[in-house]
Each structure stands twice: as structure tokens, then as C-alpha cells.
Motif scaffolding. Structure first.
Motif, short mmCIF file in Angstrom:
data_model
loop_
_atom_site.label_atom_id
_atom_site.label_comp_id
_atom_site.label_asym_id
_atom_site.label_seq_id
_atom_site.Cartn_x
_atom_site.Cartn_y
_atom_site.Cartn_z
N ASP A 74 9.64 4.62 8.80
CA ASP A 74 9.78 5.99 8.30
C ASP A 74 8.70 6.30 7.27
N SER A 75 8.41 5.35 6.41
CA SER A 75 7.37 5.55 5.40
C SER A 75 5.99 5.68 6.05
N VAL A 76 5.73 4.84 7.05
CA VAL A 76 4.46 4.93 7.78
C VAL A 76 4.35 6.28 8.47
N ALA A 77 5.44 6.73 9.12
CA ALA A 77 5.43 8.03 9.81
C ALA A 77 5.18 9.17 8.82
N TYR B 13 0.84 -1.20 0.00
CA TYR B 13 0.00 0.00 0.00
C TYR B 13 0.88 1.25 0.00
N LEU B 14 1.90 1.27 0.84
CA LEU B 14 2.80 2.42 0.90
C LEU B 14 3.54 2.61 -0.43
N TYR B 15 3.96 1.53 -1.03
CA TYR B 15 4.66 1.59 -2.31
C TYR B 15 3.77 2.24 -3.37
N THR B 16 2.52 1.84 -3.41
CA THR B 16 1.58 2.40 -4.39
C THR B 16 1.31 3.87 -4.10
N TYR C 53 -4.64 3.95 -0.73
CA TYR C 53 -4.17 2.92 -1.66
C TYR C 53 -5.23 2.62 -2.72
N ARG C 54 -6.48 2.47 -2.29
CA ARG C 54 -7.55 2.16 -3.25
C ARG C 54 -7.73 3.28 -4.26
N LYS C 55 -7.64 4.53 -3.81
CA LYS C 55 -7.74 5.66 -4.73
C LYS C 55 -6.60 5.63 -5.74
N ASP C 56 -5.39 5.45 -5.25
CA ASP C 56 -4.23 5.47 -6.13
C ASP C 56 -4.18 4.25 -7.04
N ALA C 57 -4.54 3.09 -6.52
CA ALA C 57 -4.52 1.86 -7.32
C ALA C 57 -5.51 1.96 -8.48
N ALA C 58 -6.61 2.67 -8.28
CA ALA C 58 -7.59 2.83 -9.35
C ALA C 58 -6.97 3.56 -10.54
N HIS C 59 -6.01 4.44 -10.29
CA HIS C 59 -5.35 5.16 -11.38
C HIS C 59 -4.37 4.27 -12.14
N LEU C 60 -3.91 3.21 -11.52
CA LEU C 60 -2.97 2.30 -12.17
C LEU C 60 -3.68 1.26 -13.03
N PHE D 29 2.36 8.14 -6.23
CA PHE D 29 1.56 9.32 -6.50
C PHE D 29 1.87 10.47 -5.55
N ASP D 30 2.62 10.21 -4.48
CA ASP D 30 2.90 11.22 -3.47
C ASP D 30 4.38 11.17 -3.11
N SER D 31 5.12 12.14 -3.58
CA SER D 31 6.57 12.14 -3.38
C SER D 31 6.97 12.40 -1.92
N ASP D 32 6.02 12.78 -1.06
CA ASP D 32 6.32 12.97 0.36
C ASP D 32 6.42 11.64 1.10
N ILE D 33 5.95 10.57 0.49
CA ILE D 33 5.98 9.25 1.12
C ILE D 33 7.16 8.46 0.55
N PRO D 34 8.13 8.09 1.41
CA PRO D 34 9.27 7.31 0.90
C PRO D 34 8.82 5.93 0.42
N ARG D 35 9.40 5.51 -0.68
CA ARG D 35 9.09 4.17 -1.20
C ARG D 35 9.70 3.12 -0.29
N VAL D 36 8.96 2.03 -0.17
CA VAL D 36 9.42 0.93 0.65
C VAL D 36 9.28 -0.35 -0.17
#
Length: 177
Positions: free
Chosen positions: A45-48, A19-22, A74-81, A26-33
Motif C-alpha cells: 500500500d505504501s509503495v502504491a 526509504y518509504l519510512y523516511t 529518499y536521498r532528498k528527504d534524508a538530507a533534511h534529517l 515529509f509526505d503525509s500522502d505516503i503511509p508509514r511502514v
């Protein structure tokens, strides 16, 4: 066995990480994990970062409110993928048929629109009028398209012509982005 080593714990962590990865796409403020099932410092760190942005607080632990917010985003962003659903007119009643001279339908209108939108690639003397009637002008434009696509130029729309028309339209949209 430590609960952090149990398969169900690792599966839950992997879901959080997915979910965090997805969301991070779409949000560069969230670090990829990396979804590896290990809740280490990178995941915390990503959760925080997610909590700070979406909940106004940050402790790096996934509680119920964090889980719900993460799942919703995640559901909102996954719909765009997800790819849009295709239009498949030749699966049902048109399975073994062609659309040809004299036919009237909304599908004829759509075919006219698609061909007209491709007019820069398949130039014609006159623009097609948007109509639900398959007339001689449409048949001529179909023939030009079929020749350009290496199809037999019969001026009718069968499954092969439809598929090539849809592909050409999709490619033109992609090339214009």
C-alpha cells in the motif's frame, strides 16, 4: 527455501521500507511502514501510494523505475534529517591558542556576529560593530558572556568559550522556532 525467505530479499525489502519510512516523514500522502523486511500488504500500500504520487501509476510492486524514484526522493528527504556540519576552528592551527585583543580574522567577525545575535540574552549598552578586529568592546562583551556561562572572564575566546558560544547560539535558534 523460498526466495522471499532469503536474507538478501529481506534486506532489499528492509531498504525499500526504510526509504518509504523516511519519505513518509515529509509526505503525509505516503503511509508509514515499519522496516521489518516483510513485503506484506502495508508495504504494498505504501509503495502504491508512492507510485501514485511520484510516478502517476500504482501497482504496489517495486520495479526499476519505482526503485530509482524512491531512492532519489529518499536521498532528498534524508538530507533534511542530517545535522549540518559544525564549524570547528579549534581543531587545526588554533588548537592550543586563544583569539584575543588585537587579532584580525574572519573568525573574529563570526564571533562578533554570534554575540550580537545573542544580545537579547547578553545585553550590552552598545551594539557591536561588525569587524574582523578583536577590540576592547569585543573583549568586554566576551567577559559578560563568560561570566554568564560560568567561565573565567578573561575576555579571550578559547575552545571552551567557543563551544559555549556555539551552544548558546544553537539554543537561541531552537527557542525562536
Amino acid at each position: 527455501m523460498n526466495h522471499r525467505e532469503s536474507p538478501s530479499y529481506r534486506q532489499a525489502v528492509r531498504a525499500i521500507q526504510t526509504y518509504l519510512y523516511t519519505v513518509a516523514q515529509f509526505d503525509s500522502d505516503i503511509p508509514r511502514v515499519n522496516p521489518d523486511g516483510i513485503y506484506g500488504p502495508t508495504t504494498a500500500d505504501s509503495v502504491a501510494a508512492f507510485q501514485r504520487k511520484y510516478l502517476g501509476r500504482a501497482d504496489g510492486r517495486v520495479d526499476y523505475a519505482t526503485w530509482q524514484a524512491l531512492l532519489t526522493q529518499y536521498r532528498k528527504d534524508a538530507a533534511h534529517l542530517r545535522k549540518p556540519n559544525p564549524i570547528l576552528p579549534f581543531l587545526g592551527p588554533l588548537k592550543d591558542r586563544k583569539i584575543s585583543l588585537g587579532d584580525r580574522s574572519d573568525l573574529v567577525l563570526l564571533i562578533r556576529y554570534l554575540l550580537e545575535s545573542l544580545s537579547l540574552d547578553y545585553r550590552s549598552e552598545e551594539p557591536l560593530l561588525l569587524s574582523d578586529r578583536f577590540d576592547a568592546a569585543l573583549a568586554d562583551r566576551i567577559k559578560v558572556f563568560q561570566i554568564a556561562q560560568g567561565l573565567p572572564p578573561d575576555g579571550e575566546v578559547d575552545r571552551d568559550t567557543w563551544d559555549r558560544l556555539a551552544l548558546a547560539f544553537n539554543q537561541s535558534i531552537t527557542n525562536n522556532e
